[in-house]
Design a protein around this motif. Structure first.
Motif, PDB file in Angstrom:
ATOM      1  N   ASP A 151       0.826  -1.216   0.000  1.00 33.73           N
ATOM      2  CA  ASP A 151       0.000   0.000   0.000  1.00 33.73           C
ATOM      3  C   ASP A 151       0.856   1.260   0.000  1.00 33.73           C
ATOM      4  OD1 ASP A 151      -2.160  -1.651   0.047  1.00 33.73           O
ATOM      5  OD2 ASP A 151      -2.802  -1.169   2.086  1.00 33.73           O
ATOM      6  N   HIS A 152       2.147   1.129   0.334  1.00 27.62           N
ATOM      7  CA  HIS A 152       3.033   2.296   0.284  1.00 27.62           C
ATOM      8  C   HIS A 152       3.286   2.762  -1.145  1.00 27.62           C
ATOM      9  CE1 HIS A 152       3.742   1.147   4.446  1.00 27.62           C
ATOM     10  NE2 HIS A 152       4.397   2.269   4.631  1.00 27.62           N
ATOM     11  N   ARG A 153       2.975   1.925  -2.105  1.00 28.73           N
ATOM     12  CA  ARG A 153       3.203   2.308  -3.501  1.00 28.73           C
ATOM     13  C   ARG A 153       2.336   3.524  -3.865  1.00 28.73           C
ATOM     14  NH1 ARG A 153       5.729  -0.556  -7.405  1.00 28.73           N
ATOM     15  NH2 ARG A 153       5.679  -2.437  -6.104  1.00 28.73           N
ATOM     16  N   SER A 154       1.039   3.454  -3.542  1.00 28.31           N
ATOM     17  CA  SER A 154       0.168   4.601  -3.812  1.00 28.31           C
ATOM     18  C   SER A 154       0.427   5.725  -2.816  1.00 28.31           C
ATOM     19  CB  SER A 154      -1.302   4.169  -3.763  1.00 28.31           C
ATOM     20  OG  SER A 154      -1.629   3.599  -2.501  1.00 28.31           O
ATOM     21  N   HIS A 155       0.802   5.379  -1.603  1.00 31.36           N
ATOM     22  CA  HIS A 155       1.110   6.358  -0.556  1.00 31.36           C
ATOM     23  C   HIS A 155       2.273   7.258  -0.979  1.00 31.36           C
ATOM     24  CE1 HIS A 155       1.304   7.971   3.461  1.00 31.36           C
ATOM     25  NE2 HIS A 155       2.372   7.293   3.833  1.00 31.36           N
ATOM     26  N   CYS A 160       7.142  10.519  -5.227  1.00 33.32           N
ATOM     27  CA  CYS A 160       8.045   9.972  -6.240  1.00 33.32           C
ATOM     28  C   CYS A 160       7.983  10.806  -7.519  1.00 33.32           C
ATOM     29  CB  CYS A 160       7.672   8.525  -6.521  1.00 33.32           C
ATOM     30  SG  CYS A 160       8.738   7.690  -7.697  1.00 33.32           S
ATOM     31  N   ALA A 161       6.779  11.187  -7.921  1.00 34.19           N
ATOM     32  CA  ALA A 161       6.608  11.979  -9.137  1.00 34.19           C
ATOM     33  C   ALA A 161       7.250  13.357  -9.011  1.00 34.19           C
ATOM     34  CB  ALA A 161       5.120  12.118  -9.456  1.00 34.19           C
ATOM     35  N   THR A 198      14.207   8.290  -5.405  1.00 32.22           N
ATOM     36  CA  THR A 198      15.576   8.348  -4.891  1.00 32.22           C
ATOM     37  C   THR A 198      15.576   8.010  -3.409  1.00 32.22           C
ATOM     38  OG1 THR A 198      16.230  10.051  -6.479  1.00 32.22           O
ATOM     39  CG2 THR A 198      17.576   9.837  -4.485  1.00 32.22           C
ATOM     40  N   THR A 199      16.253   6.920  -3.053  1.00 29.36           N
ATOM     41  CA  THR A 199      16.409   6.527  -1.659  1.00 29.36           C
ATOM     42  C   THR A 199      17.852   6.767  -1.234  1.00 29.36           C
ATOM     43  OG1 THR A 199      14.688   4.828  -1.800  1.00 29.36           O
ATOM     44  CG2 THR A 199      16.267   4.636   0.010  1.00 29.36           C
ATOM     45  N   LEU A 200      18.027   7.492  -0.150  1.00 34.64           N
ATOM     46  CA  LEU A 200      19.342   7.680   0.461  1.00 34.64           C
ATOM     47  C   LEU A 200      19.437   6.719   1.639  1.00 34.64           C
ATOM     48  CD1 LEU A 200      19.607  11.592   0.451  1.00 34.64           C
ATOM     49  CD2 LEU A 200      20.288   9.965  -1.318  1.00 34.64           C
ATOM     50  N   TRP A 201      20.448   5.877   1.602  1.00 29.57           N
ATOM     51  CA  TRP A 201      20.584   4.817   2.605  1.00 29.57           C
ATOM     52  C   TRP A 201      21.594   5.209   3.678  1.00 29.57           C
ATOM     53  CZ3 TRP A 201      17.346   0.686   2.061  1.00 29.57           C
ATOM     54  CH2 TRP A 201      16.759   0.490   0.796  1.00 29.57           C
ATOM     55  N   PHE A 202      21.301   4.842   4.928  1.00 32.27           N
ATOM     56  CA  PHE A 202      22.207   5.115   6.038  1.00 32.27           C
ATOM     57  C   PHE A 202      22.469   3.828   6.816  1.00 32.27           C
ATOM     58  CE2 PHE A 202      20.047   8.979   4.968  1.00 32.27           C
ATOM     59  CZ  PHE A 202      21.065   9.912   4.954  1.00 32.27           C
TER      60      PHE A 202
END
Length: 302
Positions: A151-155, A160-161, A198-202
């Motif tokens: 459900d996070h896809r639509s969230h 994202c856009a 874009t995901t920034l990983w820590f």
């Protein structure tokens, strides 16, 4: 451990104890979940093993992918009964993410993805916290929001856009809490990248997270090959050690305990049944693994 000749090419050493894995080691970086504790209680013998290493002038640092400030991680360890003298050096992915928010996102509108119980990770940051994803200029994820992963896809679609970056403060995908297997923020980070975001990983497996442990221990400039990373995840702990040029010791009784049980490598007391695991056998049981540990141990003990 059984006596052995030289190991075959690509073999992985099996250890009865941390002590047997410490040749040419000046620093041990230890994971928390799955190594020192299961989220509820300390693992028997694990803290004592690290105390014994320190008694032999080997420094130790805890490095966790917990999405929380250092002080909160430390308080959790003390509440479980860890000796305060062993909890002096704790680094967390949440703390590393907070540092970047201060440096890059001062004054930004930030949406916190995760439960209210993680609010300490946001408190004190120089941002404008917003309650709507549509208002966000940056997302800081400490966990999933209160919905199934898909459900996070639509969230997240609008963010994202708009090119909103997602800061993933816990790159773990799964952890054991007691006997439960639960999803972590890393699963959302993967989903966001899959969507084109874009995901920034820590935290682990980022090599800079492991290298920060050298500074914390006052060992800046130490050759990475003299560092042993002890962890239970191939994807974060072992891969992080490899990326940083460090050695790794994989705890088999943690995250991958269901994968390694069929290998029958250790007896009921945790003693290794043989000295080495053939690389081909490891690949057979971990066909998707992109890295291999230098050694394996059933659980952390001296």
């Amino acid at each position: 451990m059984p006596e052995t000749s030289d190991p075959p090419e690509g073999a992985i050493a099996l250890h009865d104890s941390l002590q047997s894995a410490l040749d040419n080691t000046d620093l041990v970086i230890s994971d928390l979940w799955g190594v020192l504790h299961d989220g509820i209680r300390l693992t028997s013998g694990a803290a004592e093993a690290l105390e014994a290493a320190r008694a032999r002038n080997i420094a130790t640092v805890f490095l966790t992918n917990a999405p929380r400030p250092r002080w909160q991680v430390r308080d959790h360890l003390l509440a479980m009964g860890l000796n305060p003298s062993l909890a002096d050096l704790v680094l967390s992915s949440g703390a590393l993410a907070r540092d970047v928010v201060r440096e890059r996102y001062h004054g930004a509108r930030l949406y916190h993805m995760g439960p209210d119980s993680d609010q300490d990770t946001i408190d004190g940051l120089p941002i404008q916290q917003v309650s709507s994803m549509e208002a966000a200029e940056v997302i800081l994820a400490t966990d999933l929001d209160a919905m199934p992963l898909e459900d996070h896809r639509s969230h997240l679609a609008d963010a994202c856009a708009r090119g909103v970056p997602l800061l993933c403060t816990n790159p773990d995908r799964l952890v054991h809490e007691g006997d439960r297997l639960i999803l972590c923020a890393g699963a959302v980070g993967d989903l966001y990248e899959e969507m084109g975001g874009t995901t920034l990983w820590f935290g682990k497996p980022r090599p800079e997270a492991l290298m920060a442990c050298l500074d914390a221990a006052g060992l800046t400039g130490l050759a990475p090959g003299r560092v042993l990373m002890v962890g239970d995840s191939l994807r974060t702990d072992v891969a992080g050690a490899r990326a940083a040029g460090m050695r790794s010791l994989m705890v088999c009784g943690g995250l991958h305990r269901d994968d390694v049980r069929p290998l029958d490598l250790f007896d009921q007391t945790g003693r290794a049944k043989r000295a080495f695991l053939d690389g081909a056998a490891f690949a057979c049981h971990f066909p998707d693994a992109t890295v291999r540990p230098d050694g394996m141990i059933h659980r952390l003990r001296w």
